[in-house]
Design a protein around this motif. Structure first.
Motif, PDB file in Angstrom:
ATOM      1  N   LEU A 171       0.845  -1.082  -0.051  1.00 18.20           N
ATOM      2  CA  LEU A 171      -0.060  -0.121  -0.032  1.00 18.20           C
ATOM      3  C   LEU A 171       0.984   1.245   0.042  1.00 18.20           C
ATOM      4  O   LEU A 171       2.017   1.247   0.687  1.00 18.20           O
ATOM      5  CB  LEU A 171      -0.916   0.059   1.343  1.00 18.20           C
ATOM      6  N   LYS A 172       0.228   2.336  -0.477  1.00 13.04           N
ATOM      7  CA  LYS A 172       1.135   3.527  -0.590  1.00 13.04           C
ATOM      8  C   LYS A 172       0.047   4.783   0.000  1.00 13.04           C
ATOM      9  O   LYS A 172      -1.026   4.727  -0.553  1.00 13.04           O
ATOM     10  CB  LYS A 172       1.525   4.101  -1.858  1.00 13.04           C
ATOM     11  N   LEU A 173       0.655   5.225   1.008  1.00 11.77           N
ATOM     12  CA  LEU A 173      -0.138   6.569   1.759  1.00 11.77           C
ATOM     13  C   LEU A 173       0.399   7.828   1.549  1.00 11.77           C
ATOM     14  O   LEU A 173       1.523   7.858   1.625  1.00 11.77           O
ATOM     15  CB  LEU A 173      -0.238   6.271   3.114  1.00 11.77           C
ATOM     16  N   LYS A 174      -0.590   8.756   1.295  1.00 13.28           N
ATOM     17  CA  LYS A 174      -0.099  10.157   1.150  1.00 13.28           C
ATOM     18  C   LYS A 174       0.073  10.628   2.419  1.00 13.28           C
ATOM     19  O   LYS A 174      -0.632  10.492   3.327  1.00 13.28           O
ATOM     20  CB  LYS A 174      -1.135  11.054   0.127  1.00 13.28           C
ATOM     21  N   VAL A 175       1.342  11.665   2.623  1.00 11.38           N
ATOM     22  CA  VAL A 175       1.397  12.468   3.627  1.00 11.38           C
ATOM     23  C   VAL A 175       1.460  13.863   3.165  1.00 11.38           C
ATOM     24  O   VAL A 175       1.825  14.087   1.960  1.00 11.38           O
ATOM     25  CB  VAL A 175       2.721  11.786   4.438  1.00 11.38           C
ATOM     26  N   ILE A 202       5.101   5.704   1.816  1.00 12.80           N
ATOM     27  CA  ILE A 202       4.413   7.095   1.935  1.00 12.80           C
ATOM     28  C   ILE A 202       4.957   7.872   0.831  1.00 12.80           C
ATOM     29  O   ILE A 202       5.974   7.690   0.261  1.00 12.80           O
ATOM     30  CB  ILE A 202       4.581   7.569   3.449  1.00 12.80           C
ATOM     31  N   ASP A 203       4.231   9.019   0.500  1.00  6.80           N
ATOM     32  CA  ASP A 203       4.542   9.883  -0.759  1.00  6.80           C
ATOM     33  C   ASP A 203       4.145  11.296   0.000  1.00  6.80           C
ATOM     34  O   ASP A 203       2.737  11.407   0.044  1.00  6.80           O
ATOM     35  CB  ASP A 203       3.463   9.465  -1.756  1.00  6.80           C
ATOM     36  N   GLY A 204       4.954  12.208  -0.050  1.00  4.54           N
ATOM     37  CA  GLY A 204       4.872  13.450   0.197  1.00  4.54           C
ATOM     38  C   GLY A 204       4.463  14.633  -0.703  1.00  4.54           C
ATOM     39  O   GLY A 204       4.195  15.706  -0.613  1.00  4.54           O
ATOM     40  N   ASN A 205       4.509  14.257  -1.921  1.00  2.72           N
ATOM     41  CA  ASN A 205       4.480  15.098  -3.143  1.00  2.72           C
ATOM     42  C   ASN A 205       5.079  16.481  -3.138  1.00  2.72           C
ATOM     43  O   ASN A 205       4.523  17.615  -3.450  1.00  2.72           O
ATOM     44  CB  ASN A 205       2.811  15.226  -3.385  1.00  2.72           C
ATOM     45  N   GLY A 206       6.239  16.297  -2.590  1.00  2.00           N
ATOM     46  CA  GLY A 206       7.117  17.599  -2.655  1.00  2.00           C
ATOM     47  C   GLY A 206       6.824  18.553  -1.551  1.00  2.00           C
ATOM     48  O   GLY A 206       7.427  19.914  -1.897  1.00  2.00           O
ATOM     49  N   PHE A 228      10.091   6.673   1.414  1.00  2.00           N
ATOM     50  CA  PHE A 228       9.337   8.003   1.462  1.00  2.00           C
ATOM     51  C   PHE A 228       9.615   8.618   0.129  1.00  2.00           C
ATOM     52  O   PHE A 228      10.620   9.007  -0.306  1.00  2.00           O
ATOM     53  CB  PHE A 228      10.100   8.864   2.611  1.00  2.00           C
ATOM     54  N   GLU A 229       8.332   8.797  -0.481  1.00  2.00           N
ATOM     55  CA  GLU A 229       8.313   9.383  -1.904  1.00  2.00           C
ATOM     56  C   GLU A 229       8.372  10.936  -1.891  1.00  2.00           C
ATOM     57  O   GLU A 229       7.450  11.425  -1.096  1.00  2.00           O
ATOM     58  CB  GLU A 229       7.526   8.580  -2.789  1.00  2.00           C
ATOM     59  N   GLU A 230       8.990  11.393  -2.829  1.00  2.00           N
ATOM     60  CA  GLU A 230       9.007  12.809  -3.008  1.00  2.00           C
ATOM     61  C   GLU A 230       8.680  13.629  -1.809  1.00  2.00           C
ATOM     62  O   GLU A 230       7.938  14.317  -1.631  1.00  2.00           O
ATOM     63  CB  GLU A 230       7.756  13.221  -4.031  1.00  2.00           C
ATOM     64  N   PRO A 231       9.806  13.428  -0.694  1.00  2.00           N
ATOM     65  CA  PRO A 231       9.751  14.318   0.531  1.00  2.00           C
ATOM     66  C   PRO A 231       9.816  15.824   0.274  1.00  2.00           C
ATOM     67  O   PRO A 231       9.093  16.719   1.108  1.00  2.00           O
ATOM     68  CB  PRO A 231      10.791  13.810   1.268  1.00  2.00           C
ATOM     69  N   GLY A 254      11.182  10.486  -8.861  1.00  2.00           N
ATOM     70  CA  GLY A 254      11.391  10.605 -10.372  1.00  2.00           C
ATOM     71  C   GLY A 254      10.134  10.939 -11.037  1.00  2.00           C
ATOM     72  O   GLY A 254      10.460  11.289 -12.182  1.00  2.00           O
ATOM     73  N   GLU A 255       9.006  11.094 -10.594  1.00  2.00           N
ATOM     74  CA  GLU A 255       7.740  11.240 -11.537  1.00  2.00           C
ATOM     75  C   GLU A 255       7.829  12.500 -11.784  1.00  2.00           C
ATOM     76  O   GLU A 255       7.097  12.923 -12.903  1.00  2.00           O
ATOM     77  CB  GLU A 255       6.345  11.145 -10.619  1.00  2.00           C
ATOM     78  N   GLN A 256       8.619  13.568 -11.488  1.00  2.00           N
ATOM     79  CA  GLN A 256       8.509  14.906 -11.709  1.00  2.00           C
ATOM     80  C   GLN A 256       9.662  15.337 -12.362  1.00  2.00           C
ATOM     81  O   GLN A 256      10.076  16.494 -12.773  1.00  2.00           O
ATOM     82  CB  GLN A 256       8.516  15.824 -10.514  1.00  2.00           C
ATOM     83  N   ALA A 304       8.099   2.417 -11.632  1.00  2.00           N
ATOM     84  CA  ALA A 304       7.569   3.334 -12.561  1.00  2.00           C
ATOM     85  C   ALA A 304       6.707   3.985 -11.903  1.00  2.00           C
ATOM     86  O   ALA A 304       5.707   3.444 -10.886  1.00  2.00           O
ATOM     87  CB  ALA A 304       7.280   2.655 -13.743  1.00  2.00           C
ATOM     88  N   HIS A 305       6.490   5.273 -11.825  1.00  2.00           N
ATOM     89  CA  HIS A 305       5.189   6.094 -11.425  1.00  2.00           C
ATOM     90  C   HIS A 305       4.117   5.919 -12.839  1.00  2.00           C
ATOM     91  O   HIS A 305       4.469   5.903 -13.671  1.00  2.00           O
ATOM     92  CB  HIS A 305       5.336   7.693 -11.395  1.00  2.00           C
ATOM     93  N   VAL A 306       2.913   5.903 -12.519  1.00  2.00           N
ATOM     94  CA  VAL A 306       1.869   5.326 -13.296  1.00  2.00           C
ATOM     95  C   VAL A 306       1.124   6.691 -13.853  1.00  2.00           C
ATOM     96  O   VAL A 306      -0.113   6.843 -13.829  1.00  2.00           O
ATOM     97  CB  VAL A 306       0.935   4.329 -12.901  1.00  2.00           C
TER      98      VAL A 306
HETATM   99 MG    MG Z   1       3.943  10.070  -6.125  1.00  2.00          MG
END
Ligand code: MG
Length: 371
Positions: A171-175, A202-206, A228-231, A254-256, A304-306
């Motif tokens: 699972l992946k959760l947004k933070v 977890i994913d912080g979306n920057g 921890f993705e895109e902290p 990497g998605e950005q 990969a990011h989808v």
């Molecule tokens: Mg992401």
């Protein structure tokens, strides 16, 4: 395989809920903006990028495809993939105004359509054209259960259902709340609900800065987080390297990132552990392959990011030896002739010829937007 026409399209597919938010984005639809390429012998190739379905911006991508790139490729042989990719990316008037952004994602949509054409001409799925599958089980990790906008009680129910009913083990959760304590509490509650055997990323979306990330990670380490993705801000190489050195939680991003060179810079700085290229952000499949090989050469896994919601990446992920898992977001799958399929937490291997990008007539009729 002479190219006869290249036509842009804009499709806005509704999500499976009214809207979702992460720490920096709120959306109601996913945009499928791209190119349909037809050859003299009647083959059709589809390629697209993924957008937030903002029509004014989507039109810029479509115009770049139709007005800047299409005239360069009409009459060319669609089999000449690498040469045509370089022709697009090195075209001086376009390169002058943008080596990253609308110009590259428009080139990427065309590149994907060219790969789709070549796989269809060979009558094989893309993964087979590339050299065959290297994984038997491609794990799917579910992102659609943990949006920042999802109330905690519903998020816990969704996570439990994903694990207990649908068979997901990842699972992946947004933070990224202004108060990170809220995120610690949400992630801890999900960890408690699903138990220690389920992988949680977890994913912080920057959203956060370096000190916030460092304090957050110190508190989050006992929660056994996979990454921890895109902290932090997407281009901040030094900050990500510093965070990677200060915490035991692996860093994913990497998605950005728009280019192989951007990925190389992060990898060489030790600023990323899980490399997340996206064909819809890079200049298509051709550049994705370059990034995946560069990561593999450095011993880093590729996940990969989808932005394509998995249609193309499922092929690339079955093929590339650095990949064993792929993100799962099911919003747009029913727009395609061969939708992605996940069973018991693993992707099913696509079998139809092509790159998985052919839109259904119904999706085009129902969700097309004016160019
Ligand atoms: Mg992401």
């Amino acid at each position: 395989m002479k190219i006869k026409s290249i036509e842009p399209f804009i499709v806005h597919a509704p999500l499976n809920v009214d809207s979702i938010s992460d720490s920096t984005n709120t959306i109601t639809h996913w945009g499928i903006v791209g190119a349909r390429i037809v050859t003299e012998d009647g083959l059709e190739g589809y390629g697209y990028t993924g957008t937030h379905a903002h029509l004014a911006t989507d039109r810029l991508v479509a115009r770049c495809i139709s007005d800047s790139y299409a005239p360069l490729l009409i009459g060319e042989d669609a089999q000449d993939g690498d040469r045509l990719w370089r022709k697009l990316l090195s075209y001086p008037p376009v390169r002058w105004v943008g080596r990253a952004g609308i110009t590259t994602i428009a080139a990427g949509a065309i590149d994907i359509a060219l790969w789709d054409l070549r796989a269809k001409a060979a009558k094989v799925p893309l993964w087979k054209l590339l050299g065959g599958a290297t994984v038997d089980r491609l794990e799917a990790y579910n992102t659609d259960i943990g949006w920042l906008s999802t109330p905690l009680a519903r998020m816990i129910d969704s996570c439990k259902a994903a694990v207990e009913v649908d068979g997901f083990r990842r699972l992946k959760l947004k933070v990224g709340h202004s108060d990170p304590t809220i995120d610690i509490e949400r992630v801890a509650a999900v960890r408690k609900a699903v138990g220690p055997g389920v992988t949680i990323a977890i994913d912080g979306n920057g959203k956060w800065d370096l000190p916030t990330c460092m304090r957050f990670c110190a508190r989050a380490e006992p929660l056994d987080l996979f990454w921890f993705e895109e902290p932090m801000w997407f281009d901040d190489i030094r900050g990500h390297a510093e965070l990677a050195n200060s915490t035991s939680i692996p860093i994913a991003l990497g998605e950005q990132l728009y280019s192989l060179h951007a990925f190389n810079a992060f990898m060489d700085a030790g600023a990323v552990h899980y490399v997340q290229p996206d064909v819809t952000r890079l200049a298509g499949i051709t550049e994705y392959i370059q990034v995946a090989h560069a990561a593999h050469g450095r011993g880093l896994p590729v996940t990969a990011h989808v932005g394509d919601m998995g249609q193309v990446h499922v092929h690339l992920s079955f093929w590339h030896p650095a990949t064993t898992m792929l993100e799962y977001i099911p919003w747009i799958k029913d727009c395609f002739e061969e939708p992605i399929r996940v069973r018991d937490g693993a992707y099913q291997r696509p079998e139809a010829p092509g790159a998985g990008t052919t839109l259904t007539r119904q999706a085009i009729a129902a969700h097309s937007r004016p160019l």
